[in-house]
Design an enzyme around this catalytic site. Structure first.
Site, PDB file in Angstrom:
ATOM      1  N   LYS A  39       0.814  -1.223   0.000  1.00 45.32           N
ATOM      2  CA  LYS A  39       0.000   0.000   0.000  1.00 45.32           C
ATOM      3  C   LYS A  39       0.848   1.274   0.000  1.00 45.32           C
ATOM      4  O   LYS A  39       0.409   2.308  -0.464  1.00 45.32           O
ATOM      5  CB  LYS A  39      -0.949   0.009   1.205  1.00 45.32           C
ATOM      6  CG  LYS A  39      -2.067  -1.023   1.073  1.00 45.32           C
ATOM      7  CD  LYS A  39      -3.061  -0.897   2.200  1.00 45.32           C
ATOM      8  CE  LYS A  39      -4.088  -2.008   2.113  1.00 45.32           C
ATOM      9  NZ  LYS A  39      -5.196  -1.827   3.035  1.00 45.32           N
ATOM     10  N   ASP A  51      -9.910   2.739   2.456  1.00 47.63           N
ATOM     11  CA  ASP A  51      -9.995   1.952   3.693  1.00 47.63           C
ATOM     12  C   ASP A  51     -10.762   2.681   4.799  1.00 47.63           C
ATOM     13  O   ASP A  51     -11.268   2.044   5.722  1.00 47.63           O
ATOM     14  CB  ASP A  51      -8.584   1.605   4.205  1.00 47.63           C
ATOM     15  CG  ASP A  51      -7.956   0.477   3.396  1.00 47.63           C
ATOM     16  OD1 ASP A  51      -8.721  -0.317   2.818  1.00 47.63           O
ATOM     17  OD2 ASP A  51      -6.711   0.401   3.351  1.00 47.63           O
TER      18      ASP A  51
END
Ligand code: ATR
Length: 541
Positions: free
Chosen positions: A334, A370
């Site tokens: 990420k 997220d």
């Protein structure tokens, strides 16, 4: 329909590492012989071949014998000796790979035709000389299909004089009409990946079996898409260490990728979205996203791809191609993907992590979805000025902390390792505390408690019990656990009597819905999101 994957072996000792789903095994006998003295290799090779054939037979796998000379980029020294070796070993194999540029091609083809052996006729081009198809019909360049070494292969002529892909295919077809033709070349730019697709479409129309893809890091897209576009097979490496060609992906990763594919629904306009991580085989994203894509009747398929860190750059390069709508990124990439992107959304920049990459006309845009769980938490409790306690200071907590702070919450990060809690608290303007009886007693006056650690996850070495939890939870506290295997974690089971609880799969759905909206550029209807939830629950429980 299945995607045929072939794994290349250099030694039968590697047999046990082959994924049983793999349909083809190629034996690179030239690599096996390398460094062995002729006296020893002949016997060893015979026994290796025997072992390989028995294994493949027991597992219904097809075998290919390949012996490349040094002139062809292999390790076998002599073309004439190769002919002898081929003749002695071929009876144990289903296919033999004959190099189109071999001086002895005509003799080999005649021999294998007599023995009714399936032949793969292989041409390895030195550069991407293949031009897009402009006019129908073939041009047969001088020297091709004549049985002598082709000047097209391994040549150094200027690009403009090189023949088109269909001319090479035609010449090869003339030389061996019943053989499978394998045409590969090294990609130097992303658009080279379009050439195999075009050639495979042409071959399909003419009922010619073809294997076609690009080699090299820039050719990864064509290797993956080859069976989707009609290539007889694609090649995968046994594992990351034993790749026999640059750009080769590990065979089990290719098999995982194709396992989610709906072949019947594919057409030339189908686009793909990937989830990239390492490991990624457990990801449930393809299940829920493919459900949503089908429900919305979109011509997009969502597939998983394990990315080795050495190939991450090439895989991101592949995403710029027109066949890919984008990718979700999961652990551990990420943060690592950020420098390769063309732009990063300010929210993702602030969080310091990207979990969604959208391909906008060849430009890669990074986002972080997220934190999409935070508005869902905000529907149950008022977040502004709410006292929120977050347990854990790893990757999973960053986006939630960011979202809670943005919503005006008063956030305290509690963590076993205080340094990490302090660093995260500093980055987002929160409080921090070590994991202790004292810090956890603050739950009594809190509005929201979030577990972002792996405690309670099936098989997690972190154990199943969060330390210092109150015996009785305060009424009205909202408890959210990011862990969703199992759905009813030990924390949720304890808290559910007194508190409102939100279970971990809601975060997976929320980030997935938001990512999907970014990929497709429109809202995902509520009933589709509900269906995605049902799909997930089916796979989790
Ligand atoms: P992720 O990126 O998925 O959040 P991570 O970076 O490994 O994973 O973070 C896991 C979090 O769980 C960390 O906050 C970790 O605490 P440390 O920073 O002290 O390692 C926390 N964690 C894991 N096991 C734990 C345990 N048994 N007790 C308390 N905290 C634990």
């Amino acid at each position: 329909m299945v995607a045929n994957v072939c794994v290349s072996l250099t030694n039968p000792s590697q047999l046990s590492a082959i994924d049983p789903r793999c349909e083809f095994i190629e034996f690179r006998a030239d690599l096996f012989c390398e460094g062995r003295t002729p006296g020893s290799w002949k016997q060893e090779l015979a026994s290796a071949t025997h072992q390989l054939a028995n294994h493949a037979c027991a597992n219904s796998q097809k075998t290919i014998l390949t012996i490349r000379t040094t002139a062809e980029g292999g390790k076998f020294p002599d073309d004439l000796k190769r002919v002898e070796l081929f003749k002695s070993l071929a009876p144990r194999f289903d296919f033999v790979d004959v190099e189109y540029s071999s001086k002895h091609r005509a003799a080999l083809l005649a021999n294998f035709a007599k023995e009714k052996k399936e032949v793969i006729l292989s041409a390895h081009l030195t550069e991407p000389t293949i031009q897009p198809v402009r006019s129908p019909g073939f041009r047969n360049p001088k020297g091709l299909g004549s049985g002598v070494q082709s000047p097209v292969l391994q040549d150094s002529r200027p690009k403009t004089q090189n023949p088109k892909s269909e001319a090479i295919l035609k010449a090869m077809h003339k030389a061996a009409p019943s053989a499978i033709k394998k045409i590969v070349f090294t990609a130097t730019k992303q658009s080279d990946n379009n050439v195999p697709s075009k050639l495979l479409a042409l071959a399909k129309k003419q009922n010619i079996r073809v294997i076609c893809f690009c080699m090299g890091g820039k050719g990864i897209a064509s290797r993956i898409l080859a069976p989707i576009d009609g290539s007889y097979l694609t090649f995968g490496a046994l594992d990351a260490k034993s790749a026999t060609a640059p750009g080769q992906l590990v065979h089990s990763d290719l098999l995982d990728f194709y396992s989610e594919l709906d072949f019947a629904a594919i057409n030339p306009n189908t686009k793909f979205i990937l989830v990239i991580g390492n490991p990624v085989y457990h990801s449930l994203s393809p299940k829920m996203q493919n459900f949503a894509l089908r429900k919305m009747k979109l011509n997009i398929q969502y597939l998983k791809l394990r990315a080795d860190h050495t190939q991450l750059g090439d895989i991101l390069g592949m995403l710029r191609g027109g066949r890919f709508a984008g990718a979700n990124v999961t652990v551990p990439y990420k943060e690592a993907v950020i420098p390769s992107l063309d732009s990063v959304d300010p929210e993702a920049k602030n969080i310091g992590a990207v979990n969604t990459i959208v391909n906008r006309k060849g430009k890669l845009m990074g986002y972080n979805t997220d934190g999409a769980i935070v508005p869902i938490l905000g529907k149950t409790v008022k977040l502004k000025r709410a006292r929120c306690i977050l347990l854990g200071a790893g990757g999973a907590s960053r986006a939630i902390v960011y979202g809670l702070k943005k919503a005006g919450a008063d956030v305290t990060i509690i963590n076993r390792t205080l340094d990490r809690a302090e660093a995260l608290a500093r980055a987002f303007g929160c409080k921090s505390a070590p994991l202790s009886l004292e810090s956890m007693s603050r739950l009594a006056a809190a509005t929201l408690f979030v577990n972002t650690t792996t405690i309670g996850m099936h098989g997690s070495p972190s154990g199943s019990d969060i330390p210092y939890l109150p015996r009785k939870f305060p009424k009205g506290l909202l408890v959210f656990d990011v862990v969703y295997t199992p759905i009813d974690t030990p924390l949720i089971s304890k808290a559910v009597r007194e508190c409102n609880c939100i279970t971990g799969e809601r975060m997976l759905i929320a980030q997935g819905v938001k990512a999907l909206e970014l990929f497709i550029g429109k809202k995902v209807p509520d009933e589709v999101a509900v269906g995605m939830h049902d799909v997930l629950l089916n796979y989790i429980q």
